[in-house]
Design a protein around this motif. Structure first.
Motif, PDB file in Angstrom:
ATOM      1  N   PHE A   1       0.832  -1.209   0.000  1.00  0.00           N
ATOM      2  CA  PHE A   1       0.000   0.000   0.000  1.00  0.00           C
ATOM      3  C   PHE A   1       0.863   1.253   0.000  1.00  0.00           C
ATOM      4  N   HIS A   2       1.843   1.299   0.909  1.00  0.00           N
ATOM      5  CA  HIS A   2       2.843   2.359   0.826  1.00  0.00           C
ATOM      6  C   HIS A   2       3.888   1.868  -0.147  1.00  0.00           C
ATOM      7  N   ARG A   3       3.968   2.490  -1.328  1.00  0.00           N
ATOM      8  CA  ARG A   3       4.796   1.872  -2.364  1.00  0.00           C
ATOM      9  C   ARG A   3       6.250   2.244  -2.166  1.00  0.00           C
ATOM     10  N   SER A   4       6.868   1.645  -1.157  1.00  0.00           N
ATOM     11  CA  SER A   4       8.281   1.913  -0.901  1.00  0.00           C
ATOM     12  C   SER A   4       9.089   0.689  -1.301  1.00  0.00           C
ATOM     13  N   ALA A   5      10.403   0.855  -1.312  1.00  0.00           N
ATOM     14  CA  ALA A   5      11.280  -0.256  -1.650  1.00  0.00           C
ATOM     15  C   ALA A   5      11.147  -1.386  -0.644  1.00  0.00           C
ATOM     16  N   ALA A   6      11.055  -1.006   0.640  1.00  0.00           N
ATOM     17  CA  ALA A   6      10.962  -2.037   1.681  1.00  0.00           C
ATOM     18  C   ALA A   6       9.680  -2.844   1.531  1.00  0.00           C
ATOM     19  N   ALA A   7       8.579  -2.158   1.185  1.00  0.00           N
ATOM     20  CA  ALA A   7       7.310  -2.866   1.026  1.00  0.00           C
ATOM     21  C   ALA A   7       7.396  -3.847  -0.133  1.00  0.00           C
ATOM     22  N   LEU A   8       8.070  -3.431  -1.215  1.00  0.00           N
ATOM     23  CA  LEU A   8       8.238  -4.331  -2.356  1.00  0.00           C
ATOM     24  C   LEU A   8       9.012  -5.578  -1.950  1.00  0.00           C
ATOM     25  N   GLU A   9      10.069  -5.344  -1.167  1.00  0.00           N
ATOM     26  CA  GLU A   9      10.878  -6.474  -0.713  1.00  0.00           C
ATOM     27  C   GLU A   9      10.034  -7.444   0.113  1.00  0.00           C
ATOM     28  N   ALA A  10       9.229  -6.861   1.019  1.00  0.00           N
ATOM     29  CA  ALA A  10       8.378  -7.709   1.862  1.00  0.00           C
ATOM     30  C   ALA A  10       7.391  -8.491   1.002  1.00  0.00           C
ATOM     31  N   MET A  11       6.823  -7.830  -0.002  1.00  0.00           N
ATOM     32  CA  MET A  11       5.837  -8.497  -0.858  1.00  0.00           C
ATOM     33  C   MET A  11       6.491  -9.625  -1.637  1.00  0.00           C
ATOM     34  N   TRP A  12       7.707  -9.383  -2.133  1.00  0.00           N
ATOM     35  CA  TRP A  12       8.395 -10.418  -2.895  1.00  0.00           C
ATOM     36  C   TRP A  12       8.644 -11.646  -2.041  1.00  0.00           C
ATOM     37  N   LYS A  13       9.139 -11.404  -0.809  1.00  0.00           N
ATOM     38  CA  LYS A  13       9.417 -12.534   0.078  1.00  0.00           C
ATOM     39  C   LYS A  13       8.131 -13.291   0.401  1.00  0.00           C
ATOM     40  N   TYR A  14       7.079 -12.527   0.667  1.00  0.00           N
ATOM     41  CA  TYR A  14       5.781 -13.141   0.990  1.00  0.00           C
ATOM     42  C   TYR A  14       5.328 -14.035  -0.145  1.00  0.00           C
ATOM     43  N   LEU A  15       5.361 -13.495  -1.377  1.00  0.00           N
ATOM     44  CA  LEU A  15       4.894 -14.260  -2.531  1.00  0.00           C
ATOM     45  C   LEU A  15       5.715 -15.528  -2.705  1.00  0.00           C
ATOM     46  N   LEU A  16       7.030 -15.379  -2.686  1.00  0.00           N
ATOM     47  CA  LEU A  16       7.883 -16.510  -3.034  1.00  0.00           C
ATOM     48  C   LEU A  16       7.857 -17.582  -1.945  1.00  0.00           C
ATOM     49  N   ILE A  17       8.055 -17.159  -0.692  1.00  0.00           N
ATOM     50  CA  ILE A  17       8.139 -18.152   0.386  1.00  0.00           C
ATOM     51  C   ILE A  17       6.802 -18.861   0.557  1.00  0.00           C
ATOM     52  N   CYS A  18       5.708 -18.083   0.565  1.00  0.00           N
ATOM     53  CA  CYS A  18       4.405 -18.719   0.773  1.00  0.00           C
ATOM     54  C   CYS A  18       4.034 -19.612  -0.397  1.00  0.00           C
ATOM     55  N   SER A  19       4.364 -19.196  -1.630  1.00  0.00           N
ATOM     56  CA  SER A  19       3.981 -20.031  -2.767  1.00  0.00           C
ATOM     57  C   SER A  19       4.736 -21.348  -2.758  1.00  0.00           C
TER      58      SER A  19
END
Lengths: 225, 491
Positions: free
Chosen positions: B161-179
């Protein structure tokens, strides 16, 4: 012995193996597309040799599978590759020679491991379990040992293809709804990941996933406190 | 039929927002969100009243959606939590926009204030609700897998939601690890299908009836994979690495939903698989659940102490409570009292964690930082939020009016002297770590609001929803205590 199925499975194994020793991104994407195609053809080959005849359900599912995994997903990946402007995986965490050696070891381990299943189940071919497990392992290996976020997506797809191959080769039938649901999930996942790769490349000027490490429990600047 | 409606309605509302597009006035999208949430809650309440034929969906003699004791409770809880978040969002989104204007008006403002557009954010929220509903109601293991994977996909954009670099990193980890984790769970689901030699499919009711006919070896392998797979999504210890990142980077209401609703869905996934394990594997399942539970507790206790980021601290508290749920379920798989205790723990944790994350979102709004050392003097600057935060932290650590006190006491009694002692020690460490951090945040004086008090005032106006949920949690805890006294299970 029904040769066609074995040929499909061996081609599948070959494509997973080649993924570990190729550095060109486009080449890797094509290999994953080929996997998708083989995965779609497998149920048709099985139906032909079991003399069940082609029911419309099987053909439709196979077609959708081929279109999504062999066509749409590679297209999405290529687009995000062009947008993020990466052509090669230049410095993998583990070199290509070592990677392919390790892949051979993993394939061997899968064959050894799958011997324990003999007799417990009756798959369409004895090659199904080892090929599926090798793909799963190689996929996980690619996720760990490659830097670029895009290669990690490819690794995930190999992993997922391996699981799907296991399901198809063991002739697990759980209804069209679930098959389509799984396919839809994978499709959306790659879609979202493609967008994420683009955003990461814009935000960080690179897509090296191993440098995404700013989030941690004890950050460096905090140690002075 | 009703369950199908409950899945489809949020999707329709989401479509309505998307069709409205980016030009529609923002209030309309928020109204659709609220309408979707209210209708969903009404449908879920209807499932309580109507008979079986309404709450089971069968196609071709196969059950696809059905409710039992656990899932109906969790469904109702999820729906209620979502409604509160929807109400909170109505005001919170407005506050975020105002804050953005304040920040941009300041001299030297950077571009760090980009937000995800609402016409993407709100539909994703609604689709998240639909996917969770499907995951809870599904009575087919394959369908449940599809739904749980779908929750990952639609909640990933929410983290950004806050489109920062850190948020992107968190989203990437979430997507990859959970998938990857959930991919393992799919393999486990296939193993269950192989364990059943007659190939009746992955229907829960049929599998539960045939538990003793299942091949124990395949079931064992399946349970390991399922525990690793859904355990990743649930945040059990060795697989929890995505959780602190995602929960700390997501905005308050989204972390509240992730922690209070999503983790329950994945727990339900694990619970489903224990329901049809053959008798000979019960001890095996129990050992695994207890081991992961203890590991989660220990990890949480280790990282909560001297944690520098208050949202990460709350995320680790979620890991702790997921560990406690695993312990409770490991002890109580076949024990009716302990099963009920597990449900109580789940409800209590969800309510309190929702309060905590919403209040943490408010504090973040006011102070603009998640660092514990930078947030000071909450008592003087944001009084209401400070009181809510302290009360909720005390309750989530298991101070008596809380429902968690009762369930943790039951757990300690059940585990015997060594296990119980270890749990008590770890709980004490967690409690000490959280309280010392929170007190540091509340005490002292803050220099931040010397000349600009508007962010603090914005945060103070958002206290209503967390306060109501906190009251409900306390009432629920009282009811649990009272009921247990009447049932005389205390000693």
């Amino acid at each position: 012995m029904n040769g066609l199925i074995e040929i499909l499975l061996l081609l599948f194994l070959l494509s997973s193996f080649l993924l570990t020793c190729s550095s060109r991104m486009l080449h890797c994407i094509r290999l994953v597309a080929a996997q998708g195609l083989l995965l779609g053809l497998l149920p048709l080959a099985v139906a032909r040799f079991e003399h069940k005849g082609f029911s419309t359900g099987i053909v439709l599912l196979a077609l959708i599978n081929i279109v999504v995994k062999g066509g749409i997903l590679p297209y999405l990946l290529r687009r995000s590759m062009q947008k993020a402007d990466v052509r090669r995986e230049l410095e993998p965490l583990l070199g290509y020679g070592a990677s392919s050696l390790l892949a051979l070891v993993m394939i061997g381990a899968s064959f050894w491991f799958s011997r324990q299943f003999d007799g417990a189940i009756n798959p369409v071919s004895r090659l199904v379990a080892p090929v599926a497990f090798s793909s799963i392992l190689i996929g996980l290996f690619l996720i760990i040992a490659r830097r670029k976020a895009l290669t990690q997506v490819l690794g995930f797809l190999t992993f997922e293809n391996g699981i799907a191959l296991f399901g198809a080769g063991m002739m697990l039938e759980h209804g069209a709804i679930i098959e389509l649901g799984i396919l839809l999930d994978v499709f959306v996942l790659v879609f979202v990941m493609g967008i994420a790769v683009f955003q990461i490349s814009r935000e960080f000027q690179h897509i090296d996933a191993d440098r995404l490490n700013s989030l941690r429990d004890y950050p460096k600047e905090n140690t002075a406190e | 039929m009703i369950l199908l409606l409950a899945v489809i309605l949020p999707v329709l509302a989401a479509l309505a927002i998307v069709i409205g597009g980016r030009k529609a006035p923002p209030a309309r999208g928020r109204n659709w969100l609220l309408a979707g949430a209210v209708c969903h809650l009404l449908l879920c309440l209807m499932t309580l009243r109507l008979g079986k034929s309404w709450t089971i969906l069968t196609i071709h003699d196969q059950e696809w959606l059905a409710l039992d004791r656990f899932s109906s409770t969790i469904l109702l809880l999820t729906s209620a939590l979502f409604l509160w978040v929807a109400i909170h969002c109505r005001f919170w989104l407005k506050a975020e926009k105002q804050l953005l204007e304040i920040n941009q008006a300041e001299p030297g403002a950077s571009a760090h204030g980009r937000l995800l557009p609402e016409w993407i954010f709100l539909p994703c929220l609604l689709a998240f609700l639909a996917a969770m509903t499907l995951a809870i109601c599904a009575s087919n293991l394959g369908l449940m897998w599809v739904a749980i994977e779908a929750t990952t996909l639609v909640s990933a954009p929410l983290i950004c939601f806050h489109r920062s670099a850190a948020a992107l990193e968190a989203m990437w980890k979430y997507l990859l690890i959970c998938s990857v984790g959930i991919g393992l769970a799919l393999l486990g689901t296939f193993f269950v299908a192989l364990a059943d030699e007659s190939h009746f499919g992955l229907n829960l009711a049929i599998l539960a009836g045939r538990a003793e006919a299942l091949d124990a070896r395949w079931c064992k392998a399946a349970f390991i994979l399922i525990l690793a797979g859904y355990g990743t999504k649930m945040g059990l210890a060795p697989f929890h690495t995505w959780l602190p990142d995602a929960h700390s980077e997501a905005p308050g209401p989204v972390s509240a939903l992730l922690s209070a609703a999503l983790l329950n869905c994945s727990f339900l996934g694990i619970l489903r698989f224990t329901q049809f394990m053959p008798e000979s594997l019960h001890d095996f399942c129990k050992t695994l659940l207890l081991a992961l539970g203890f590991l989660s507790l220990a990890t949480a206790a280790f990282f909560i102490i001297r944690q520098h980021d208050f949202k990460r601290m709350l995320a680790y508290s979620s890991v702790e409570h997921m560990g406690l749920l695993a312990l409770l379920w490991g002890c109580g798989m076949r024990d009716l009292t302990m099963q009920t205790a597990t449900l109580w723990h789940l409800i209590g944790h969800s309510l309190l964690k929702m309060v905590l994350f919403l209040v943490a979102g408010n504090i973040l709004l006011a102070y603009g930082t998640r660092s514990v050392t930078a947030v000071k003097g909450m008592f003087s600057s944001t009084t209401r939020n400070a009181f809510l935060f302290i009360a909720a932290v005390l309750l989530v650590c298991g101070t008596p009016p809380s429902p968690l006190f009762v369930t943790e006491l039951l757990l300690v009694c059940q585990l015997g002297p060594w296990g119980g002692g270890a749990v008590l020690l770890l709980l004490f460490l967690v409690c000490a770590g959280m309280l010392s951090t929170v007190l540091k945040m509340c005490m002292g004086t803050s220099t931040r609001f010397a000349n600009e008090t508007r962010p603090a005032r914005l945060a103070e106006e958002l206290f209503a929803v967390p306060a109501v949920v906190l009251m409900l949690a306390i009432l629920f805890g009282g009811a649990v205590c009272f009921w247990l006294t009447r049932m005389n299970v205390w000693w």
